[in-house]
Write an enzyme that holds these catalytic residues in place. Structure first.
Site, PDB file in Angstrom:
ATOM      1  CD  GLU A  92      -3.099  -3.363  -0.616  1.00 49.74           C
ATOM      2  OE1 GLU A  92      -3.433  -4.417  -1.157  1.00 49.74           O
ATOM      3  OE2 GLU A  92      -2.924  -3.243   0.604  1.00 49.74           O
ATOM      4  CB  CYS A 137      -0.669   3.748   5.975  1.00 45.42           C
ATOM      5  SG  CYS A 137       0.319   2.287   5.903  1.00 45.42           S
ATOM      6  CB  CYS A 154       7.832  -6.685   0.716  1.00 42.56           C
ATOM      7  SG  CYS A 154       9.095  -6.419   1.975  1.00 42.56           S
ATOM      8  CB  CYS A 197       7.080 -10.701   7.445  1.00 50.30           C
ATOM      9  SG  CYS A 197       8.432  -9.539   7.651  1.00 50.30           S
ATOM     10  CB  CYS A 247       3.538  -9.471   5.861  1.00 50.18           C
ATOM     11  SG  CYS A 247       3.350  -8.022   4.817  1.00 50.18           S
ATOM     12  CB  CYS A 272      -1.388  -6.298   5.568  1.00 50.45           C
ATOM     13  SG  CYS A 272      -1.283  -5.526   7.169  1.00 50.45           S
TER      14      CYS A 272
HETATM   15  N1  SAH Z   1       8.294  -3.262   5.710  1.00 54.19           N
HETATM   16  C1  SAH Z   1       8.166  -2.366   6.791  1.00 54.19           C
HETATM   17  C2  SAH Z   1       7.006  -1.410   6.639  1.00 54.19           C
HETATM   18  C3  SAH Z   1       5.725  -1.980   6.113  1.00 54.19           C
HETATM   19  S1  SAH Z   1       4.931  -3.200   7.099  1.00 54.19           S
HETATM   20  C4  SAH Z   1       8.095  -3.100   8.108  1.00 54.19           C
HETATM   21  O1  SAH Z   1       7.882  -4.311   8.111  1.00 54.19           O
HETATM   22  O2  SAH Z   1       8.274  -2.441   9.127  1.00 54.19           O
HETATM   23  C5  SAH Z   1       4.239  -2.185   8.380  1.00 54.19           C
HETATM   24  C6  SAH Z   1       3.856  -2.916   9.627  1.00 54.19           C
HETATM   25  O3  SAH Z   1       2.738  -3.782   9.392  1.00 54.19           O
HETATM   26  C7  SAH Z   1       4.969  -3.773  10.201  1.00 54.19           C
HETATM   27  O4  SAH Z   1       5.221  -3.495  11.555  1.00 54.19           O
HETATM   28  C8  SAH Z   1       4.426  -5.151  10.009  1.00 54.19           C
HETATM   29  O5  SAH Z   1       4.952  -6.026  10.933  1.00 54.19           O
HETATM   30  C9  SAH Z   1       2.932  -4.957  10.135  1.00 54.19           C
HETATM   31  N2  SAH Z   1       2.169  -6.076   9.610  1.00 54.19           N
HETATM   32  C10 SAH Z   1       2.357  -6.747   8.457  1.00 54.19           C
HETATM   33  N3  SAH Z   1       1.483  -7.767   8.338  1.00 54.19           N
HETATM   34  C11 SAH Z   1       0.731  -7.748   9.453  1.00 54.19           C
HETATM   35  C12 SAH Z   1      -0.337  -8.562   9.941  1.00 54.19           C
HETATM   36  N4  SAH Z   1      -0.796  -9.599   9.244  1.00 54.19           N
HETATM   37  N5  SAH Z   1      -0.876  -8.239  11.140  1.00 54.19           N
HETATM   38  C13 SAH Z   1      -0.428  -7.182  11.851  1.00 54.19           C
HETATM   39  N6  SAH Z   1       0.570  -6.396  11.449  1.00 54.19           N
HETATM   40  C14 SAH Z   1       1.155  -6.670  10.269  1.00 54.19           C
HETATM   41 FE1  SF4 Z   2       7.864  -6.599   3.916  1.00 60.92          FE
HETATM   42 FE2  SF4 Z   2       5.516  -7.123   5.040  1.00 60.92          FE
HETATM   43 FE3  SF4 Z   2       7.739  -7.857   6.253  1.00 60.92          FE
HETATM   44 FE4  SF4 Z   2       7.123  -5.237   6.130  1.00 60.92          FE
HETATM   45  S1  SF4 Z   2       5.980  -6.834   7.210  1.00 60.92           S
HETATM   46  S2  SF4 Z   2       9.113  -6.212   5.731  1.00 60.92           S
HETATM   47  S3  SF4 Z   2       6.116  -5.212   4.106  1.00 60.92           S
HETATM   48  S4  SF4 Z   2       7.020  -8.645   4.266  1.00 60.92           S
END
Ligand code: SAH
Ligand code: SF4
Length: 345
Positions: free
Chosen positions: A91, A104, A111, A115, A118, A335
């Site tokens: 995406e 973005c 990934c 997390c 996410c 996300c």
């Molecule tokens: N993997 C990298 C870059 C992609 S994620 C990273 O984690 O930094 C980019 C941002 O989106 C990150 O700061 C992540 O914490 C945020 N993000 C992911 N899922 C989210 C959610 N459900 N609500 C708010 N921010 C989110």
């Molecule tokens: Fe991976 Fe999502 Fe965590 Fe970024 S926030 S490191 S994309 S799992």
């Protein structure tokens, strides 16, 4: 098929040499790709037809297939789902705000970091993107914006994937975005967001680039961080902050920390104070981001008053902080939601 956007100028020169053509042809190809963003080999009008045909046989110009596009209610955010040649999904998200047009982009399909909040993490790891697949996301939007005479102002690596777990390709893409003969996007207009892969932060610091670095922190201690960011078990917070210190010393740049605010999980005043202690005397800025709800995580975004109180504690103790608005949250901007749906998640 091979992707032309994976090639460096030297590799294009080699191709031209191999087919016995004059070296200025490589520059014409490069211009067609990066200055004109041609999406059809027939539009490379400075090249003789037989070179175009050779290129067309060997290289794709558009390996990304747009599957669907979703707009936020205010139409200021557009999220596009692409299918890669091997059928995996990624995406990209376009965000309009004031006079900024930020794209973005994804660096991986899925990934491995996992997390808990996410949607990309839910997908698991599919594969690394090539540098060309990252560049193509940018080229796609440059072309999509042409009819309205609009131009991208900023690129952020905050889509699907962990860019520092796909380091070489990410750096190759960044160099081509930034290079004056390529897309010529200023280093200060490019941001890499990472969960904090220690060796890579150090390696990146050594490059002494002016690219912005964001670290997704989400918690001030290892115990809590490991619950939210499973892979952080490999990267203790103390070592992460040391790596950040090294980065700041090397580049003289401020680091941004991203902190997703989850109600009752990581948003207490006590944790704000712990964060102050952790980040004291570090040249940094903290972005507090209210959680976007996702399908598989039961957490809720922090209440606005809790967010403000958390931010107030940071600022009062001299740490620059801001609350990021949740632009496009209703379409889960950036996300992995759309790709999740396609994968039956
Ligand atoms: N993997 C990298 C870059 C992609 S994620 C990273 O984690 O930094 C980019 C941002 O989106 C990150 O700061 C992540 O914490 C945020 N993000 C992911 N899922 C989210 C959610 N459900 N609500 C708010 N921010 C989110
Ligand atoms: Fe991976 Fe999502 Fe965590 Fe970024 S926030 S490191 S994309 S799992």
């Amino acid at each position: 098929m091979k992707n032309i956007y994976d090639l460096s100028i030297t590799e294009i020169e080699t191709f031209i040499e191999e087919i016995g053509e004059a070296s200025f042809r490589s520059k014409q190809i490069w211009e067609g790709l990066y200055q004109l963003q041609n999406s059809d080999w027939n539009n490379f009008s400075s090249l003789p037809k037989f070179i175009r045909e050779k290129l067309e046989k060997e290289y794709s110009l558009t390996s990304l297939k747009k599957i669907e596009s979703v707009f936020s209610n205010d139409l200021q955010t557009e999220k596009v789902l692409f299918q890669l040649e091997d059928s995996n999904y990624i995406e990209s998200v376009l965000l309009r705000k004031d006079d900024r047009l930020t794209l973005c982009i994804s660096s991986q399909s899925g990934c491995a970091v996992g997390c808990v909040f996410c949607a990309t993490g839910d997908l698991g790891f599919k594969r690394n993107l090539t540098s060309g697949e990252m560049i193509e996301q940018v080229i796609f939007f440059i072309n999509a914006l042409k009819p309205g005479n609009e131009k991208l102002t900023n690129i952020v690596f905050m889509g699907m994937g962990e860019p520092f777990l796909n380091y070489e390709n990410t750096i190759a893409a960044v160099e081509r975005l930034n290079d004056a003969s390529s897309l010529n996007i200023g280093a200060r207009r490019i941001t890499i967001s990472t969960i904090g892969i220690l060796e890579r932060i150090k390696e990146f610091a050594e490059k002494e680039l002016q690219i912005n670095l964001s670290i997704s922190l989400h918690a001030p201690n290892d115990l809590l961080r490991q619950q939210l960011v499973p892979l952080s078990r490999k990267y203790p917070i103390k070592e992460l902050i040391d790596a950040c210190r090294f980065y700041i010393a090397k580049t003289n740049r401020r680091i941004t920390f991203e902190y997703v605010m989850i109600k009752g999980v990581n948003d207490s005043p006590k944790l704000a104070t712990e964060l102050v202690t952790l980040l004291r005397r570090l040249n940094c800025h903290i972005n507090l981001i209210p959680l976007n709800r996702t399908l598989h995580f039961s957490g809720k975004p922090s209440d606005p008053s809790t967010l403000r109180e958390f931010g107030r504690i940071l600022i009062e103790k001299g740490i620059a902080a801001s609350i990021r608005d949740s632009q496009g949250s209703e379409i889960q901007a950036g996300c992995g939601q759309l790709a999740g749906k396609r994968n039956g998640i």
